[in-house]
Design a protein around this motif. Structure first.
Motif, PDB file in Angstrom:
ATOM      1  N   MET A   1       0.848  -1.180   0.000  1.00 30.25           N
ATOM      2  CA  MET A   1       0.000   0.000   0.000  1.00 30.25           C
ATOM      3  C   MET A   1       0.890   1.239   0.000  1.00 30.25           C
ATOM      4  O   MET A   1       1.835   1.311   0.760  1.00 30.25           O
ATOM      5  CB  MET A   1      -0.832   0.069   1.273  1.00 30.25           C
ATOM      6  N   ALA A   2       0.529   2.157  -0.791  1.00 31.68           N
ATOM      7  CA  ALA A   2       1.282   3.404  -0.790  1.00 31.68           C
ATOM      8  C   ALA A   2       0.451   4.451  -0.054  1.00 31.68           C
ATOM      9  O   ALA A   2      -0.665   4.767  -0.452  1.00 31.68           O
ATOM     10  CB  ALA A   2       1.562   3.857  -2.203  1.00 31.68           C
TER      11      ALA A   2
ATOM     12  N   VAL B   1      -6.885  -4.200  -5.438  1.00 28.19           N
ATOM     13  CA  VAL B   1      -7.242  -2.798  -5.226  1.00 28.19           C
ATOM     14  C   VAL B   1      -8.161  -2.727  -4.016  1.00 28.19           C
ATOM     15  O   VAL B   1      -9.104  -3.511  -3.903  1.00 28.19           O
ATOM     16  CB  VAL B   1      -7.951  -2.206  -6.462  1.00 28.19           C
TER      17      VAL B   1
ATOM     18  N   ARG C   1      -9.145   0.080 -14.729  1.00 26.82           N
ATOM     19  CA  ARG C   1      -8.027  -0.862 -14.628  1.00 26.82           C
ATOM     20  C   ARG C   1      -8.083  -1.921 -15.724  1.00 26.82           C
ATOM     21  O   ARG C   1      -7.918  -3.117 -15.477  1.00 26.82           O
ATOM     22  CB  ARG C   1      -8.013  -1.510 -13.227  1.00 26.82           C
TER      23      ARG C   1
ATOM     24  N   ASP D   1      -3.802   0.778  -4.732  1.00 24.35           N
ATOM     25  CA  ASP D   1      -3.284  -0.488  -5.229  1.00 24.35           C
ATOM     26  C   ASP D   1      -2.585  -1.255  -4.112  1.00 24.35           C
ATOM     27  O   ASP D   1      -1.927  -0.661  -3.262  1.00 24.35           O
ATOM     28  CB  ASP D   1      -2.268  -0.245  -6.349  1.00 24.35           C
ATOM     29  N   VAL D   2      -2.733  -2.564  -4.156  1.00 22.65           N
ATOM     30  CA  VAL D   2      -1.924  -3.441  -3.315  1.00 22.65           C
ATOM     31  C   VAL D   2      -0.980  -4.177  -4.260  1.00 22.65           C
ATOM     32  O   VAL D   2      -1.435  -4.801  -5.230  1.00 22.65           O
ATOM     33  CB  VAL D   2      -2.798  -4.458  -2.550  1.00 22.65           C
ATOM     34  N   TYR D   3       0.327  -4.077  -4.001  1.00 30.31           N
ATOM     35  CA  TYR D   3       1.321  -4.676  -4.890  1.00 30.31           C
ATOM     36  C   TYR D   3       1.738  -6.039  -4.360  1.00 30.31           C
ATOM     37  O   TYR D   3       1.787  -6.253  -3.147  1.00 30.31           O
ATOM     38  CB  TYR D   3       2.540  -3.753  -4.996  1.00 30.31           C
TER      39      TYR D   3
END
Lengths: 383, 121
Positions: A1-2, B54, A363, B63-65
């Motif tokens: 998460m950013a 997401v 997306r 976003d989750v990476y």
């Protein structure tokens, strides 16, 4: 998460900044101000509380401007302002308020605003992000007939929700007697305020201009009421989206005309066609033509058929496979009162009929949306 | 069983050759009320740092990476009906997806709980 936290050193503070911090507001930059995005309960609960009881919003970042006629006759200020907006300002009776639009030469919108007739002058409320440009615009065009006073030493708050009138009545007995879009001076707890019965949530409610020095005391008195919860900008946005109301810089801007934006209702007959004071505002040729003939595109409501929110910037397509977008979403998110995603955006008029199906790219997937009437949640104004 | 953390606020519970992945309680508190979750398809091959899921709040989509490279073995379908589980139990019931651990050396770059606590302090 950013997750990003950024701080700009030059952020301005409203007269209620300390109160936001004391009440646990989560602060973020907005229109050059350090503003509360939400408080501890969070956007969802703040939103639903406003629809069920009453919410208190700090909107002191907005511009408050007094337009005073040099002649002393308010009609002269009204006539002057009509040179910049397509609304009938002369017809605003003393004690009344009207929604208006600053237009540009191509018929686009420089800002949307509220104009109130305070008897001997006009009181304008403009968007925070536009207020410096709006002031310059007014000075450039109206300085010959009006003095333009920016009321920087006042806070502005909104008290919104079905219990707003009952709450405000405890400190301002005259408030419940006001009708939707009434506006004028009122004493609140002995403080001289400007109060209008209006807002940006679709609910009944009031917008209250308070001298900065007394703002915290007046707002604290309102927040002491158990029916009132402080509400951040997050819920302000979800509430106005459910109400189908435009956010300047998103749903309307210098490239959208009043007709494209579905704001024709705000242009009175007197400024159109064969009206008494038709035209005479920037972009009148474009706007008057579109009022007669329609525009090629239109702002519409959109209901995503799935659960996924479709947000600002998502391109819109006529079908699930077509390559070229026909429009875009300008505001979109989750509607807490509907427990479903909602959006608004622009579509070609050929695709703007309620009930039509379009697709958004989210997306890399094409998600179906149904063109919908607005508001998504019925307005609850006390007319 | 080991729990590891990324600087982007994801947790990985390592059990043998699989990792269960979620977002941390700190992350959910920053996001606010979660209203929608989009999960990867089972069988998808994810590369480390690729957008995998997401998580959307009222305000925004995040976003989750993928914290490591691997194949998606299972996703948490309960989040479709109840995305708010992420707010109430981010570290537990609200896991997002399970991955094979394709390259164990990738785990070396992750934080333990103490390091993550220091990271969010």
């Amino acid at each position: 998460m950013a997750t990003h936290v950024s701080e700009a050193p030059t952020l301005q503070r409203t007269p209620l900044h300390a109160l936001h911090l004391a009440r646990g507001g989560k602060m973020a930059p907005f229109a050059g101000y350090d503003m509360p995005v939400q408080y501890a309960p969070g956007v969802l609960k703040e939103h639903l509380h406003t629809r069920a009881a009453a919410g208190l919003f700090d909107v002191s970042h907005m511009g408050q401007i007094a337009l005073r006629p040099k002649s002393g006759k308010v009609e002269d200020a009204a006539l002057a302002l009509e040179r910049l907006v397509p609304q009938d300002i002369v017809a605003i009776a003393p004690g009344r308020q009207r929604y208006a639009l600053f237009t540009n030469a191509s018929g686009g919108l420089l800002d949307d605003l509220m104009v109130a007739n305070f008897g001997d002058h006009l009181f304008l409320v403009v968007n925070g992000a536009c207020k410096v440009a709006d002031e310059a615009h007014l000075r450039k065009h109206l300085a010959d007939t009006c003095s333009i006073d920016v009321l920087a030493d006042r806070a502005l708050v909104a008290l919104q929700g079905p219990k707003a009138a009952t709450v405000l009545a405890r400190v301002c007995p005259e408030a419940p007697g006001m009708k939707f879009m009434d506006a004028g001076s009122q004493q609140i707890d002995g403080v001289s305020c400007f109060v209008s019965r209006s807002g940006y949530t679709g609910e009944d409610g009031f917008e209250i201009s308070i001298p900065a020095a007394q703002a915290e005391a007046v707002v604290s008195a309102l927040l002491d009421d158990p029916d009132v919860m402080p509400i951040g900008l997050g819920a302000r946005d979800s509430l106005r989206l459910e109400a189908g109301l435009c956010l300047y810089g998103h749903d309307i801007d210098t490239t959208t005309t009043p007709v494209e934006a579905a704001l024709e209702w705000s242009v009175q007959k007197s400024r159109r066609g064969v009206g008494a004071r038709a035209g005479g505002f920037p972009g009148a040729d474009v706007i008057l033509f579109q009022l007669e003939q329609g525009a090629a595109r239109r702002r519409v409501g959109l209901l995503p058929e799935g659960r996924a929110p479709v947000r600002q910037g998502a391109p819109l397509f006529a079908d699930a496979n077509s390559a070229d977008p026909i429009g875009a979403v300008t505001s979109g998110g989750f509607a807490p009162s509907l427990n479903a995603p909602v959006a608004m955006g622009y579509l070609p008029t050929t695709h703007a009929a309620v009930g039509g199906l379009v697709f958004a790219d989210v997306r890399g997937q094409r998600l179906p949306l149904r063109v919908s009437a607005m508001p998504f949640v019925p307005h609850n104004y006390k007319r | 069983m080991t729990v590891l953390y990324t600087a982007d606020h994801e947790w990985l519970r390592i059990e043998g050759d699989t990792a269960t992945i979620g977002i941390t309680d700190h992350a959910q508190s920053q996001l606010g009320d979660v209203v929608f979750v989009e999960l990867p398809k089972v069988g998808r091959q994810l590369k480390k740092a690729e957008a995998a899921a997401v998580v959307e709040s009222v305000k925004a989509a995040s976003d989750v990476y993928a914290p490591i490279t691997g194949e998606v073995l299972e996703v948490n379908d309960a989040l479709g009906a109840e995305p708010a589980l992420i707010n109430s139990d981010a570290d537990g019931k609200a896991w997002l997806f399970k991955l094979t651990i394709a390259d164990k050396s990738e785990l070396g770059g992750l934080m333990d709980e103490a390091a993550y606590k220091a990271h969010t302090a």
